[in-house]
Motif scaffolding. Sequence first.
Motif, PDB file in Angstrom:
ATOM      1  N   PHE A 185      39.365  12.981  35.787  1.00 29.72           N
ATOM      2  CA  PHE A 185      38.982  13.719  34.596  1.00 29.72           C
ATOM      3  C   PHE A 185      38.145  14.997  35.110  1.00 29.72           C
ATOM      4  O   PHE A 185      36.900  14.773  35.346  1.00 29.72           O
ATOM      5  CB  PHE A 185      38.497  13.089  33.521  1.00 29.72           C
ATOM      6  N   GLU A 186      38.836  16.433  34.887  1.00 31.62           N
ATOM      7  CA  GLU A 186      38.050  17.610  35.238  1.00 31.62           C
ATOM      8  C   GLU A 186      37.963  18.294  33.805  1.00 31.62           C
ATOM      9  O   GLU A 186      39.020  18.658  33.317  1.00 31.62           O
ATOM     10  CB  GLU A 186      38.503  18.287  36.174  1.00 31.62           C
ATOM     11  N   ALA A 187      36.800  18.883  33.601  1.00 29.54           N
ATOM     12  CA  ALA A 187      36.769  19.865  32.457  1.00 29.54           C
ATOM     13  C   ALA A 187      35.658  20.914  32.769  1.00 29.54           C
ATOM     14  O   ALA A 187      34.648  20.838  33.593  1.00 29.54           O
ATOM     15  CB  ALA A 187      36.129  19.145  31.216  1.00 29.54           C
TER      16      ALA A 187
ATOM     17  N   ARG B  95      30.791   9.051  27.837  1.00 30.47           N
ATOM     18  CA  ARG B  95      30.341  10.196  27.740  1.00 30.47           C
ATOM     19  C   ARG B  95      29.760  10.612  29.078  1.00 30.47           C
ATOM     20  O   ARG B  95      29.054   9.947  29.676  1.00 30.47           O
ATOM     21  CB  ARG B  95      29.500  10.290  26.649  1.00 30.47           C
ATOM     22  N   TYR B  96      30.029  11.888  29.317  1.00 32.40           N
ATOM     23  CA  TYR B  96      29.484  12.697  30.485  1.00 32.40           C
ATOM     24  C   TYR B  96      28.607  13.872  30.304  1.00 32.40           C
ATOM     25  O   TYR B  96      28.987  14.711  29.543  1.00 32.40           O
ATOM     26  CB  TYR B  96      30.764  12.872  31.610  1.00 32.40           C
TER      27      TYR B  96
ATOM     28  N   VAL C 273      38.875  14.925  23.612  1.00 29.28           N
ATOM     29  CA  VAL C 273      37.685  15.507  24.212  1.00 29.28           C
ATOM     30  C   VAL C 273      36.854  16.378  23.308  1.00 29.28           C
ATOM     31  O   VAL C 273      37.420  17.289  22.769  1.00 29.28           O
ATOM     32  CB  VAL C 273      38.280  16.435  25.326  1.00 29.28           C
ATOM     33  N   ARG C 274      35.699  15.920  23.138  1.00 31.26           N
ATOM     34  CA  ARG C 274      34.643  16.531  22.294  1.00 31.26           C
ATOM     35  C   ARG C 274      33.525  16.851  23.060  1.00 31.26           C
ATOM     36  O   ARG C 274      33.015  16.023  23.922  1.00 31.26           O
ATOM     37  CB  ARG C 274      34.049  15.327  21.122  1.00 31.26           C
TER      38      ARG C 274
ATOM     39  N   SER D 285      27.090  17.586  26.551  1.00 28.52           N
ATOM     40  CA  SER D 285      28.115  16.415  27.143  1.00 28.52           C
ATOM     41  C   SER D 285      29.426  16.367  26.636  1.00 28.52           C
ATOM     42  O   SER D 285      29.486  17.025  25.609  1.00 28.52           O
ATOM     43  CB  SER D 285      27.125  15.135  26.898  1.00 28.52           C
ATOM     44  N   ILE D 286      30.160  15.700  27.231  1.00 32.11           N
ATOM     45  CA  ILE D 286      31.715  15.622  26.832  1.00 32.11           C
ATOM     46  C   ILE D 286      31.798  13.976  26.386  1.00 32.11           C
ATOM     47  O   ILE D 286      31.595  13.096  27.334  1.00 32.11           O
ATOM     48  CB  ILE D 286      32.669  15.944  27.843  1.00 32.11           C
ATOM     49  N   ASP D 287      32.220  13.664  25.302  1.00 31.38           N
ATOM     50  CA  ASP D 287      32.677  12.625  24.773  1.00 31.38           C
ATOM     51  C   ASP D 287      34.370  12.612  24.963  1.00 31.38           C
ATOM     52  O   ASP D 287      34.991  13.292  24.425  1.00 31.38           O
ATOM     53  CB  ASP D 287      32.252  12.311  23.476  1.00 31.38           C
TER      54      ASP D 287
END
Length: 265
Positions: free
Chosen positions: A193-195, A222-223, A262-263, A206-208
């Motif tokens: 997973f890349e954002a 969460r990252y 993706v949040r 952060s990304i949930d």
Amino acid sequence: VDFAYPRPQLQRANWTSLDGPWRFAFDDAGAWGEPADVTEWPQEIQVPYPPESPASGIGDGGFHPVCWYQREFEALPGDDRVMLRFGAVDYAARVWVNGHLAVLHEGGHTPFAADITHFLDPSGRQQLTLRAEDEPGDLTKPRGKQDWQLEPHALWYPRTSGIWQTVWLERVPRTYVEKLRWTPRVEGFAIGFEARIVGDPRPDLSIDLTLSLDGRVLARDRYLVVGGEVDRFVVLSDPGIDDFRNEILWSPERPTLIDAQVRLL
């Protein structure tokens, strides 16, 4: 018309299709350089059909190296960003919003976008103009199987010029997810997973991420966003003797699609 969201990835609720009737004009002599130069709009075209297609309402397969489009749309300025997106324009495009040059793009098969937030009129009434240049006899640019002759011959297809994929508006936050990429690692039941996050700099983002299938949660984590990016592998847990993970691998016989929410927080 109930338009479907035009992009399978990064689907957002707040969007508006700009497909439908636009003003249209050929500029065979290439005499016009900006919207104010266009003296008349003699035709109407149905976007996203190219002018060569009968479905566009034009159906003109002749040699026309330059064509122009124009339409109005409603969009009030707010605290967010307004993105103008094009699926594809063949071949070189210039786009103006309210007379301001918003974006230049070259390449007839690739999508492009412009942040038009700062070009919006406070009244909410906006004008969008596009110039498309596609020299029919130029064999040096990527053209796929489009014919360069007046009538298609042998294995070559009829030409396509101008707007030939969906145009739409999308409202996003001041800081937003611009790009996602998924990479399967089948042997370990993992998904890369890349954002990429762009916009106004914000600390402690952060990304949930939630992966689910038919309402069943497969993974959630969460990252922390570091340097505007997230790059992680999501591993689907081994459920033991009742291992269902092989059943969710995609195949033509079983075209399973996993939903991803993706949040950005």
